[in-house]
Design an enzyme around this catalytic site. Structure first.
Site, PDB file in Angstrom:
ATOM      1  N   CYS A  32       0.861  -1.173   0.000  1.00 45.01           N
ATOM      2  CA  CYS A  32       0.000   0.000   0.000  1.00 45.01           C
ATOM      3  C   CYS A  32       0.904   1.233   0.000  1.00 45.01           C
ATOM      4  CB  CYS A  32      -0.863  -0.065   1.260  1.00 45.01           C
ATOM      5  SG  CYS A  32      -1.609   1.449   1.841  1.00 45.01           S
ATOM      6  N   GLU A 154      -5.499   2.764  -4.023  1.00 48.38           N
ATOM      7  CA  GLU A 154      -4.889   1.762  -4.883  1.00 48.38           C
ATOM      8  C   GLU A 154      -5.331   2.043  -6.304  1.00 48.38           C
ATOM      9  OE1 GLU A 154      -2.414  -0.345  -6.225  1.00 48.38           O
ATOM     10  OE2 GLU A 154      -2.382  -0.338  -4.040  1.00 48.38           O
TER      11      GLU A 154
END
Length: 274
Positions: A32, A154
């Site tokens: 992430c 994302e």
């Protein structure tokens, strides 16, 4: 304008970080690689409600007070909508006396045994391999931390050339904590630097439509176990798992988030995907 993410260019003078995916002709942050923390005070308030299990949180700041992004009560002086690798981020970790402290560390882990200029500063660690990885296993045993957040980004592949940034968060916009590891590195003839990384795992049903990995999000009931120095890594392996997809939601957002220079509430606003 240069919109390449921090993992490629580095931020605040720190070294570039691992990054190997393409995004509209640029490099895409590793999973992430970007997240938000808009309401640290709300997170700490919710932790206070767990006091019986978690204990009080002490302010364990380790940099000059003038550089603090939040006050002594954990209230952010400015909300963060685009936290990027190599920046100072808030973490909660266990002190030697068992108390829990809120601190600031650099995002991008440098193992304590590193000699000379670090070649790698991973912002993520694969949860499946941290128990045996030479880079992470010591921290996994003794230096685990919580990384407060209230959303992350994302990039979802739309076609061979295009990726759409997505904002992922809990329903009700509740704050949460990533599972993290931290290290203290002593550069030659310089003050020690504390750094950290975020663990990742296989995706849940929601995230599998966006990416093949997701950050490890811990249940509040597991905070104390994750932070405890008395609990070895082998006894928290079961906490490295996908978070319940039914408690999460995601929507497309502006490509302004591609640049770590951009900040503001508009970054998390829903935008029609192309």
């Amino acid at each position: 304008m240069d919109e390449s993410p921090a993992c490629l260019r580095g931020v605040n003078g720190f070294l570039p970080l691992t990054c190997n995916k393409r995004l509209d002709g640029r490099y895409n942050p590793a999973m992430c690689g970007r997240y938000t923390l808009r309401r640290l005070d709300v997170f700490l308030h919710e932790m206070a409600n767990l006091r019986g299990a978690i204990g009080d949180i002490e302010a364990g700041y380790e940099i000059d007070p003038k550089d603090q992004p939040f006050d002594e009560k954990g209230k952010l002086l400015s909300a963060r909508y685009n936290i990027a690798p190599s920046q100072q981020i808030a973490v909660i970790r266990s002190k030697a006396d068992g108390a829990f402290a809120l601190s600031l560390v650099k995002w991008g882990l440098i193992p304590s045994w590193t000699k000379g200029k670090p070649k790698l500063q991973p912002i993520n660690a694969r949860g499946e391999t941290v128990p045996t990885s030479g880079m992470f296993r010591s921290a996994f045993d003794r230096r685990r931390c919580l990384i407060p957040a209230d959303g992350f980004y994302e990039w979802k592949k739309l076609d061979a050339k295009t990726k759409q940034p997505m904002f992922i968060h809990l329903k009700g916009d509740r704050p949460f904590a990533f599972a993290g590891l931290w290290e203290r590195w002593k550069p030659d003839e310089a003050e020690p630097i504390d750094t950290c990384t975020i663990l990742t795992t296989t995706p849940n049903e929601l995230m599998s439509e966006i990416h093949d990995r997701m950050p490890v999000i811990l249940s509040p009931n597991d905070f104390a176990k994750w932070l405890s120095r008395e609990v070895l890594g082998k006894d928290v392996v079961d906490l490295i798992r996908p978070f319940d997809a039914n408690q999460m939601e995601a929507w497309p957002v502006s490509r302004q988030v591609n640049s770590p220079k951009n900040e503001g509430a508009e970054l998390v606003e829903r935008e029609d995907a192309e």
